[in-house]
Design a protein around this motif. Structure first.
Motif, short mmCIF file in Angstrom:
data_model
loop_
_atom_site.label_atom_id
_atom_site.label_comp_id
_atom_site.label_asym_id
_atom_site.label_seq_id
_atom_site.Cartn_x
_atom_site.Cartn_y
_atom_site.Cartn_z
N LEU A 91 -5.70 1.98 -5.27
CA LEU A 91 -6.19 0.69 -5.75
C LEU A 91 -7.19 0.83 -6.88
CD1 LEU A 91 -6.83 -1.74 -2.73
CD2 LEU A 91 -5.23 -2.01 -4.62
N SER A 92 -6.95 0.12 -7.98
CA SER A 92 -7.92 0.07 -9.07
C SER A 92 -8.50 -1.34 -9.23
CB SER A 92 -7.28 0.51 -10.39
OG SER A 92 -6.21 -0.35 -10.75
N CYS A 149 -17.11 2.50 -3.22
CA CYS A 149 -16.42 2.30 -4.52
C CYS A 149 -17.18 3.10 -5.58
CB CYS A 149 -16.38 0.83 -4.89
SG CYS A 149 -15.66 -0.25 -3.62
N PRO A 150 -17.00 4.40 -5.64
CA PRO A 150 -17.86 5.25 -6.49
C PRO A 150 -17.70 5.05 -7.98
CG PRO A 150 -16.06 6.52 -5.52
CD PRO A 150 -16.04 5.19 -4.86
N ILE A 151 -16.56 4.49 -8.44
CA ILE A 151 -16.38 4.32 -9.90
C ILE A 151 -16.26 2.83 -10.27
CG2 ILE A 151 -15.32 6.58 -10.14
CD1 ILE A 151 -12.61 5.14 -10.48
N LEU A 152 -16.79 1.96 -9.42
CA LEU A 152 -16.69 0.51 -9.67
C LEU A 152 -17.33 0.14 -11.00
CD1 LEU A 152 -15.72 -2.12 -8.27
CD2 LEU A 152 -18.07 -2.41 -7.46
N GLN A 153 -16.59 -0.65 -11.81
CA GLN A 153 -17.07 -1.06 -13.13
C GLN A 153 -17.28 -2.56 -13.25
OE1 GLN A 153 -14.37 0.46 -16.10
NE2 GLN A 153 -14.61 2.58 -15.46
N ASP A 154 -16.54 -3.35 -12.48
CA ASP A 154 -16.58 -4.81 -12.61
C ASP A 154 -16.71 -5.41 -11.22
OD1 ASP A 154 -16.04 -7.53 -12.85
OD2 ASP A 154 -14.44 -7.28 -14.30
N LEU A 155 -17.84 -6.08 -10.95
CA LEU A 155 -18.08 -6.71 -9.66
C LEU A 155 -18.29 -8.21 -9.86
CD1 LEU A 155 -18.66 -6.61 -6.58
CD2 LEU A 155 -21.07 -6.16 -7.17
N GLU A 156 -17.51 -9.00 -9.13
CA GLU A 156 -17.64 -10.46 -9.20
C GLU A 156 -17.68 -11.02 -7.78
OE1 GLU A 156 -14.75 -14.05 -10.64
OE2 GLU A 156 -15.26 -12.54 -12.16
N THR A 157 -18.69 -11.80 -7.48
CA THR A 157 -18.82 -12.38 -6.14
C THR A 157 -19.13 -13.86 -6.25
OG1 THR A 157 -21.20 -12.01 -5.93
CG2 THR A 157 -19.75 -10.19 -5.30
N ASP A 158 -18.60 -14.61 -5.30
CA ASP A 158 -18.88 -16.04 -5.21
C ASP A 158 -18.78 -16.44 -3.74
OD1 ASP A 158 -19.36 -18.69 -5.67
OD2 ASP A 158 -17.62 -19.04 -6.94
N CYS A 159 -19.86 -16.98 -3.20
CA CYS A 159 -19.90 -17.43 -1.80
C CYS A 159 -19.70 -16.28 -0.82
CB CYS A 159 -18.87 -18.53 -1.56
SG CYS A 159 -19.21 -20.06 -2.44
N VAL A 190 0.83 -1.20 0.00
CA VAL A 190 0.00 0.00 0.00
C VAL A 190 0.86 1.25 0.00
CG1 VAL A 190 -1.62 1.35 1.39
CG2 VAL A 190 -2.02 -1.09 1.03
N LYS A 191 1.89 1.27 0.82
CA LYS A 191 2.79 2.43 0.89
C LYS A 191 3.56 2.64 -0.41
CE LYS A 191 2.11 4.29 4.88
NZ LYS A 191 1.61 5.69 4.97
N SER A 192 3.68 1.58 -1.21
CA SER A 192 4.39 1.67 -2.49
C SER A 192 3.47 1.98 -3.65
CB SER A 192 5.16 0.36 -2.75
OG SER A 192 6.10 0.11 -1.73
N GLY A 193 2.23 2.38 -3.34
CA GLY A 193 1.30 2.81 -4.38
C GLY A 193 0.67 1.68 -5.16
N VAL A 194 0.41 0.54 -4.54
CA VAL A 194 -0.13 -0.61 -5.25
C VAL A 194 -1.46 -0.26 -5.92
CG1 VAL A 194 -1.34 -1.55 -3.22
CG2 VAL A 194 -0.61 -3.08 -5.07
N GLU A 195 -1.62 -0.74 -7.16
CA GLU A 195 -2.84 -0.50 -7.94
C GLU A 195 -3.68 -1.77 -8.11
OE1 GLU A 195 -1.57 1.13 -11.64
OE2 GLU A 195 -0.58 2.88 -10.73
N ASN A 196 -3.00 -2.91 -8.14
CA ASN A 196 -3.67 -4.20 -8.33
C ASN A 196 -3.29 -5.10 -7.18
OD1 ASN A 196 -4.35 -6.87 -9.15
ND2 ASN A 196 -4.26 -6.27 -11.31
N LEU A 197 -4.26 -5.47 -6.34
CA LEU A 197 -3.98 -6.24 -5.13
C LEU A 197 -4.85 -7.49 -5.08
CD1 LEU A 197 -2.55 -6.48 -2.36
CD2 LEU A 197 -4.42 -5.12 -1.39
N THR A 198 -4.20 -8.65 -4.94
CA THR A 198 -4.89 -9.93 -4.78
C THR A 198 -4.44 -10.57 -3.48
OG1 THR A 198 -5.05 -10.29 -7.17
CG2 THR A 198 -5.28 -12.22 -5.76
N PRO A 239 -11.58 5.20 -3.78
CA PRO A 239 -12.02 6.13 -4.83
C PRO A 239 -11.56 5.78 -6.23
CG PRO A 239 -10.22 7.09 -3.55
CD PRO A 239 -10.63 5.83 -2.84
N SER A 240 -10.51 4.93 -6.37
CA SER A 240 -9.99 4.59 -7.69
C SER A 240 -10.35 3.17 -8.12
CB SER A 240 -8.46 4.73 -7.70
OG SER A 240 -8.06 6.04 -7.36
N LEU A 241 -11.09 2.45 -7.28
CA LEU A 241 -11.34 1.03 -7.55
C LEU A 241 -12.34 0.84 -8.70
CD1 LEU A 241 -10.34 -1.64 -6.19
CD2 LEU A 241 -12.65 -1.83 -5.27
N LYS A 242 -11.92 0.05 -9.70
CA LYS A 242 -12.77 -0.27 -10.83
C LYS A 242 -13.16 -1.74 -10.88
CE LYS A 242 -10.96 3.42 -13.81
NZ LYS A 242 -10.33 3.74 -15.12
#
Length: 387
Positions: free
Chosen positions: A138-139, A182-192, A107-115, A157-160
């Protein structure tokens, strides 16, 4: 003058001669452990893995948690501190106390994609640190086997892209807060998805995910509303259908942008599936592709012949629907009526795809195909694909 072809030099390292940008791309597909192993190939490779912007940590090759932690800490300590971490993937089966420190560094290193994948039983007592859910950079966030517990604040605020797989919420309101944050969310996937604490009908709220383009909703053990997804263009959802489900669609809003819809139904009475479908199609005026699958565990008796055809044909059938697919087709009466209704009333339908149930014999399939083909006798545009 003719020159003989030059032979390649034995043991020539052609891979190391490639540009650094291409080598970085190759390394991005490896776990960080395998990426580090490339440092023995040559002097050219040695510094590359320490300049990677994509880090993938998996503790599976390690025999104990301490060894894995030491490796991750060593990578973090030795990599170029001036470079950001664009993508951070952590798959951890050990119950590791250092996980929060690893994530904080990302997070401190500006991570954009986190799994984050806590792939063993430890996930049930491992909660996500609060700083993850207020990370401005995070996007993409993908959580697997995570508990969301005692987190008062959500703002991304940047999560898509948000993928939630086997995620537990302590309270239902946490799910609402997460999605609302998540005000600009574009892709939502949920399972269980599930909730520890009981929730009431009063807690069910309509959330406006106004930028959502794609939704893939499966095995959700908490109340969700179709209204959440009213702006989506592509929708895939699993539905448990019983006698109460059709009534929940009475107040549904229009899906004005929906062009692709895949529905997987689980039901005891298949007639309810198609009643639900007929109602839902009225709210999808621009639907182009419709895919229907079902898992039926039939009761001893159900009124299969009580089919009611709508008087008003849905707008999508008149102007937009080009492809309809019925999977796990049994050929029962209500299913046959629905297929005929689609073929009869769809003016621009180009393909009707029927995938028959595996338990059906060849003779039965041929009879089904013959019966369905009669509906297309006068059609010059639509093709019946029956398998």
């Amino acid at each position: 003058m003719w020159q003989p072809p030059q032979l390649s030099i034995p043991n020539e390292d052609r891979i190391s001669a490639l540009p650094d940008s291409l080598l970085y791309h190759v390394l991005s597909f490896l776990t960080t452990k395998d990426s580090a192993a490339t440092s023995i190939l040559s002097k050219k490779w040695k510094p590359l893995w320490l300049s990677q912007l994509i880090l993938r940590f998996d503790d599976q090759p390690f025999q104990e948690a301490l060894t894995f932690s030491n490796f991750v800490n060593s990578v973090i300590a030795n990599r170029d501190k001036t470079l950001p971490i664009r993508s951070f993937h952590l798959k951890c089966c050990f119950l590791n106390r250092d996980i929060h420190d690893f994530l904080y560094t990302a997070v401190k290193s500006g991570v954009e994609n986190l799994t984050i994948d806590l792939c063993n039983s430890g996930y049930s007592i491992m909660t996500l640190p609060s700083f993850i859910l207020s990370t401005k950079t995070l996007s993409v966030l993908k959580l697997n086997r995570i508990t969301l517990n005692e987190i008062p604040y959500f703002y991304l605020p940047s999560l898509k892209v948000l993928h939630l797989n086997i995620v537990k919420f302590t309270y239902y309101e946490y799910l609402l807060k997460l999605l609302s944050g998540c005000p600009i969310l574009q892709d939502l996937e949920t399972d269980c998805l599930s909730v520890y604490s009981p929730y009431s009908k009063e807690e069910r709220q309509i959330i406006s995910l106004s930028n959502l383009i794609t939704a893939n909703i499966c095995n959700v053990f908490i109340p969700t509303e179709f209204d959440w997804f009213h702006n989506v263009e592509r929708l895939r959802v699993e539905l448990m259908v019983d006698e109460k489900v059709p009534n929940t669609l009475d107040n549904i809003v229009m899906f004005h942008n929906l062009t692709y819809m895949e529905l997987i139904f689980r039901a005891q009475n298949p007639l309810l599936i198609f009643k639900c479908l007929m109602k839902l199609l009225q709210y999808c005026p621009k639907l182009q592709i419709l895919i229907i699958d079902k898992v039926i565990t039939p009761r001893e008796y159900f009124h299969d012949k009580d089919w009611e055809e709508q008087e008003i044909v849905p707008k999508c059938l008149l102007s937009y629907l080009s492809t309809c697919s019925l999977r796990n087709y049994w050929g029962i009466t209500c299913e046959l009526h629905f297929a005929k209704y689609i073929m009869k009333n769809s003016r621009v339908l180009s393909a009707m795809k029927i995938q028959s149930a595996k338990f059906l014999d060849t003779t039965t399939k041929l009879q089904m195909k013959k019966e369905l083909s009669l509906c297309l006798k006068n059609s010059t545009t639509c093709k019946l694909l029956f398998i």
